[in-house]
Design a protein around this motif. Structure first.
Motif, PDB file in Angstrom:
ATOM      1  N   TYR A  50       0.868  -1.185   0.000  1.00 49.38           N
ATOM      2  CA  TYR A  50       0.000   0.000   0.000  1.00 49.38           C
ATOM      3  C   TYR A  50       0.900   1.229   0.000  1.00 49.38           C
ATOM      4  O   TYR A  50       1.511   1.567   1.013  1.00 49.38           O
ATOM      5  CB  TYR A  50      -0.911  -0.024   1.223  1.00 49.38           C
ATOM      6  N   TRP A  51       0.992   1.908  -1.150  1.00 46.59           N
ATOM      7  CA  TRP A  51       2.014   2.930  -1.373  1.00 46.59           C
ATOM      8  C   TRP A  51       1.507   4.347  -1.132  1.00 46.59           C
ATOM      9  O   TRP A  51       2.186   5.310  -1.488  1.00 46.59           O
ATOM     10  CB  TRP A  51       2.537   2.820  -2.795  1.00 46.59           C
ATOM     11  N   LYS A  52       0.355   4.518  -0.539  1.00 46.93           N
ATOM     12  CA  LYS A  52      -0.227   5.859  -0.397  1.00 46.93           C
ATOM     13  C   LYS A  52       0.744   6.844   0.242  1.00 46.93           C
ATOM     14  O   LYS A  52       0.893   7.982  -0.227  1.00 46.93           O
ATOM     15  CB  LYS A  52      -1.512   5.781   0.431  1.00 46.93           C
ATOM     16  N   ASP A  77       1.734  -2.396  -9.479  1.00 44.73           N
ATOM     17  CA  ASP A  77       2.792  -2.083 -10.446  1.00 44.73           C
ATOM     18  C   ASP A  77       4.081  -1.732  -9.701  1.00 44.73           C
ATOM     19  O   ASP A  77       5.155  -2.300  -9.962  1.00 44.73           O
ATOM     20  CB  ASP A  77       2.328  -0.923 -11.328  1.00 44.73           C
ATOM     21  N   LYS A  78       3.990  -0.830  -8.732  1.00 47.32           N
ATOM     22  CA  LYS A  78       5.169  -0.435  -7.952  1.00 47.32           C
ATOM     23  C   LYS A  78       5.725  -1.612  -7.165  1.00 47.32           C
ATOM     24  O   LYS A  78       6.945  -1.789  -7.050  1.00 47.32           O
ATOM     25  CB  LYS A  78       4.796   0.693  -6.975  1.00 47.32           C
ATOM     26  N   THR A  79       4.832  -2.421  -6.604  1.00 49.78           N
ATOM     27  CA  THR A  79       5.275  -3.564  -5.800  1.00 49.78           C
ATOM     28  C   THR A  79       6.044  -4.560  -6.649  1.00 49.78           C
ATOM     29  O   THR A  79       7.134  -5.019  -6.270  1.00 49.78           O
ATOM     30  CB  THR A  79       4.061  -4.259  -5.160  1.00 49.78           C
ATOM     31  N   LEU A  80       5.505  -4.903  -7.802  1.00 49.31           N
ATOM     32  CA  LEU A  80       6.151  -5.869  -8.685  1.00 49.31           C
ATOM     33  C   LEU A  80       7.486  -5.360  -9.205  1.00 49.31           C
ATOM     34  O   LEU A  80       8.458  -6.128  -9.310  1.00 49.31           O
ATOM     35  CB  LEU A  80       5.216  -6.210  -9.848  1.00 49.31           C
ATOM     36  N   MET A  81       7.570  -4.089  -9.521  1.00 50.82           N
ATOM     37  CA  MET A  81       8.833  -3.535 -10.003  1.00 50.82           C
ATOM     38  C   MET A  81       9.886  -3.506  -8.892  1.00 50.82           C
ATOM     39  O   MET A  81      11.080  -3.697  -9.147  1.00 50.82           O
ATOM     40  CB  MET A  81       8.611  -2.129 -10.577  1.00 50.82           C
ATOM     41  N   ALA A  82       9.444  -3.289  -7.659  1.00 48.92           N
ATOM     42  CA  ALA A  82      10.368  -3.359  -6.531  1.00 48.92           C
ATOM     43  C   ALA A  82      10.874  -4.787  -6.329  1.00 48.92           C
ATOM     44  O   ALA A  82      12.053  -5.013  -6.036  1.00 48.92           O
ATOM     45  CB  ALA A  82       9.697  -2.846  -5.261  1.00 48.92           C
TER      46      ALA A  82
END
Length: 383
Positions: A142-144, A319-324
């Motif tokens: 959760y990147w909020k 998207d952000k999680t997978l790229m990380a």
């Protein structure tokens, strides 16, 4: 089929298959042997016929075999999906085969429940420890307000706890507990007792080690065999393995295990359409027998058992999680390369990147849904 990757792209053959692929790519911003990050560098002359004949399965397998390269597979996947190639990438044969199997068989029956654990989650804790963050969460962060992967995963775990309105001493059930990330967080920060279940032996072993000294019990068990009563129930990243034939049983099980004032949080990847399909490459190499639910699937099969209190979509955060995860995977691969082969490395890179592109294109969603049994009063969901 295997092939040693060449140093650079080959001269493109003048074949019908090549011309068809070029026509499909028109308007996507992807070119063959181009210099942009999303461009495909062809390393094998049979690449075109293999992709046309086998669709997404051929595209993924040919990458695993070193038949093509791309600097940014995530951006390639994003552009292909935005250009409408998602459905075209699945061959008619593969799509029909899966629909027939899913129509006549319960691909997620109790007898088959452990298949995905053995095929994917048991692959090796050393690999997942290097790919994931210290929480060992293998689901969307959760990147909020997060600045990095670890913060995003901690925020996701705490968001789930807040939505469940945990109180000290509560008994909590974690269906599909993975490596114990939620169980550890909830027991440590909210003083609750947690029972976690998983169908992966490797996950269970590491989860018990990580939760040692906490009021946490980890069981190697199918959800259909559960009994007892729990104040709160959570399921993070497991519903994708339940299957359409078992949705009603799943929700009935949750209702049976939960008291009248209980709460249940479901965290799942979601499909935009109500279809019994799976990407052939993902089904064969990553998550056997997996099916993504649609919003209608969840609403329709839960309505006879539970009351929906809240629904939140933060799919772009995947998207952000997978790229990380991909960054971690690449950075630490050398530490475990002696235990795995090059094809496994390319398989994982491809999997993480194409999934990131799919979430970027809003082709996939990530939902957190809160249910009750119709408890009195108003439910206010934190964000």
């Amino acid at each position: 089929m295997t092939s040693e990757p060449r140093i650079g792209p080959i001269a493109l053959p003048d074949t019908r298959a090549r011309r068809v692929v070029e026509q499909l790519l028109e308007g996507s911003g992807v070119t063959l042997n181009g210099d942009a990050p999303q461009d495909i560098r062809v390393l094998h002359p049979d690449f075109f016929s293999r992709v046309l004949y086998h669709g997404s399965l051929g595209l993924g397998e040919s990458y695993m075999d070193g038949w093509w390269e791309c600097d940014s597979i995530d951006e390639l996947a994003y552009r292909l999906l935005m250009n409408g190639l998602g459905e075209n990438a699945r061959s008619t044969t593969e799509r029909l085969k899966y629909r027939l199997q899913a129509g006549f068989l319960n691909l997620q029956s109790k007898a088959r429940a452990y298949m995905v654990g053995e095929a994917h989650y048991d692959l090796g804790n050393d690999l997942f420890e290097r790919m994931l963050d210290p929480t060992m969460c293998y689901s969307c962060g959760y990147w909020k307000s997060a600045n990095d992967l670890h913060q995003a995963q901690q925020a996701k775990l705490e968001l789930a706890c807040q939505k469940l309105k945990l109180q000290p001493g509560m008994k909590v059930l974690d269906i599909g507990c993975g490596w114990g990330s939620f169980a550890e967080h909830a027991a440590h920060h909210h003083n609750v007792e947690v029972t976690g279940i998983t169908i992966s032996r490797e996950q269970a072993a590491l989860a018990r080690e990580r939760c040692e000294g906490l009021p946490v019990e980890i069981l190697l068990q199918d959800y259909r065999d559960l009994d007892g009563h729990y104040d709160r129930i959570v399921s993070i990243g497991m519903f994708e393995h339940v299957g359409h034939r078992n949705y009603a049983t799943y929700f009935e099980t949750v209702r049976r295990l939960m008291p009248a004032d209980g709460l249940f949080l479901l965290h799942t990847i979601g499909s935009n359409r109500s279809e019994i399909t799976a990407d052939p490459w993902i089904n064969r190499y990553i998550f056997p027998n997996g099916v993504l639910p649609s919003a209608m699937d969840i609403a329709r099969t839960s309505e006879d058992h539970l009351l929906m209190e809240d629904w939140q979509n933060f799919g772009p955060d995947y998207d952000k999680t997978l790229m990380a995860w991909l960054t971690n995977f690449d950075a630490h691969w050398h530490e475990i390369a002696h235990r795995y082969n090059e094809r496994t490395r390319r398989m994982f890179r491809y999997y993480l990147a194409i999934c990131a592109g799919a979430f970027r294109a809003r082709h996939l969603q990530l939902w957190q849904v809160v249910f009750s049994r119709g408890r009195p009063g108003r439910y206010d969901a934190p964000r």
